[in-house]
Design a protein around this motif. Structure first.
Motif, PDB file in Angstrom:
ATOM      1  N   THR A 185       6.998   3.470 -11.315  1.00  0.00           N
ATOM      2  CA  THR A 185       7.233   1.653 -11.942  1.00  0.00           C
ATOM      3  C   THR A 185       7.425   0.950 -10.892  1.00  0.00           C
ATOM      4  N   GLU A 186       6.561  -0.248 -11.325  1.00  0.00           N
ATOM      5  CA  GLU A 186       6.396  -1.533 -10.288  1.00  0.00           C
ATOM      6  C   GLU A 186       6.729  -2.665 -10.237  1.00  0.00           C
ATOM      7  N   ARG A 187       7.027  -3.499  -9.385  1.00  0.00           N
ATOM      8  CA  ARG A 187       7.785  -4.695  -8.912  1.00  0.00           C
ATOM      9  C   ARG A 187       6.459  -5.296  -9.056  1.00  0.00           C
ATOM     10  N   LEU A 201      12.196  -3.999  -4.223  1.00  0.00           N
ATOM     11  CA  LEU A 201      10.816  -3.375  -3.648  1.00  0.00           C
ATOM     12  C   LEU A 201      10.624  -4.741  -2.845  1.00  0.00           C
ATOM     13  N   ASP A 259       7.449  -0.890   0.536  1.00  0.00           N
ATOM     14  CA  ASP A 259       6.330  -0.560  -0.511  1.00  0.00           C
ATOM     15  C   ASP A 259       6.034   0.548  -1.317  1.00  0.00           C
ATOM     16  N   LEU A 260       7.201   1.346  -1.191  1.00  0.00           N
ATOM     17  CA  LEU A 260       7.896   2.466  -2.009  1.00  0.00           C
ATOM     18  C   LEU A 260       9.353   3.607  -2.001  1.00  0.00           C
ATOM     19  N   LEU A 278      11.298  -4.028 -13.533  1.00  0.00           N
ATOM     20  CA  LEU A 278       9.884  -3.445 -13.555  1.00  0.00           C
ATOM     21  C   LEU A 278       9.420  -3.308 -14.114  1.00  0.00           C
ATOM     22  N   SER A 301       4.602  -6.112  -5.968  1.00  0.00           N
ATOM     23  CA  SER A 301       3.934  -4.435  -6.304  1.00  0.00           C
ATOM     24  C   SER A 301       4.154  -2.977  -5.407  1.00  0.00           C
ATOM     25  N   GLY A 302       5.627  -3.409  -5.074  1.00  0.00           N
ATOM     26  CA  GLY A 302       6.651  -2.341  -4.431  1.00  0.00           C
ATOM     27  C   GLY A 302       6.405  -0.832  -5.748  1.00  0.00           C
ATOM     28  N   ARG A 303       6.380  -0.280  -5.449  1.00  0.00           N
ATOM     29  CA  ARG A 303       6.971   1.176  -6.644  1.00  0.00           C
ATOM     30  C   ARG A 303       7.371   2.226  -6.717  1.00  0.00           C
ATOM     31  N   VAL A 349       4.579   2.690 -14.972  1.00  0.00           N
ATOM     32  CA  VAL A 349       3.041   2.247 -14.376  1.00  0.00           C
ATOM     33  C   VAL A 349       2.547   3.430 -15.063  1.00  0.00           C
TER      34      VAL A 349
END
Length: 219
Positions: A215-217, A144, A117-118, A198, A147-149, A201
């Motif tokens: 950044t976020e998946r 990731l 998740d991170l 990614l 929505s993992g960062r 964010v």
């Protein structure tokens, strides 16, 4: 696990303190600022992976400040893994696991350490080559969860130039020791992140001319 070149003599300085613990002055200086930034951008719960955890000073601070996340430190160097575990033992935090060996420049690790998740990476990209940095980013993206960062911290060039005389000197010293390494350009790194799937964010300006790229998946 593939062998990675020795880190430059000017990089990642750490000295012994008590027992197996090592202390890195850079970690002492920036741990508080990075921890505060992570509190603002991290998910409230889940699994968190730190790449290249170094001495362990950072990950203990993160685990203490973000108790909803289960933290997994990683480190290629055995002496530093022992330091991480010594700090973790002293802290006795239920959400902090023992350090595991990981060379993040190796392909394939993202599939082995999935559903994060991170993911946090601090001060590594300037110590490895551009192709190695791209491998790290691609594998982190693969590891990731949706929505993992990915939080990527370090010094960068801006439009090919260092942002201070001190950074320029450090970049030059790194390149003198190994022409394949040195500071990466911020815009180029962002291109690598987006190319790995990614989504940007935030770009947070940090103390001492450093940057935290978040950044976020895609979900």
């Amino acid at each position: 696990m593939t062998a990675r070149r020795p880190l430059p003599a000017t990089a990642s300085v750490a000295h012994p303190v008590t027992g197996a613990r090592l202390s890195a002055p850079a970690a002492e200086r920036n741990a508080s600022a990075i921890t505060q930034a992570l509190q603002d951008i991290a998910p409230p719960s889940g699994c968190a992976l730190e790449i290249a955890s170094g001495t362990g000073q950072h990950v203990v601070a993160f685990a203490r400040a973000l108790p909803g996340l289960i933290w997994q430190p990683t480190e290629i160097d055995a002496e530093r893994r022992a330091s991480i575990d010594a700090y973790a033992q002293d802290a006795a935090l239920p959400n902090l696991r023992a350090a595991i060996a990981l060379d993040a420049t190796e392909t394939g690790w993202g599939a082995r350490h999935g559903d994060q998740d991170l993911i946090v990476l601090i001060n590594l990209l300037h110590l490895i080559s551009a192709p190695e940095a791209q491998t790290v980013i691609r594998q982190a993206a693969r590891a990731l969860a949706p929505s993992g960062r990915f939080a990527l911290y370090g010094p960068f060039l801006r439009e090919g130039k260092a942002t201070s005389e001190g950074d320029a000197r450090f970049h030059t010293s790194l390149c003198a020791q190994d022409p394949d390494i040195g500071y990466k350009d911020l815009a180029e790194v962002m291109e690598w992140l987006v190319g790995a799937g990614l989504d940007p964010v935030d770009t947070l300006e940090m103390p001492a001319n450093n940057v935290l790229l978040v950044t976020e998946r895609s979900a």
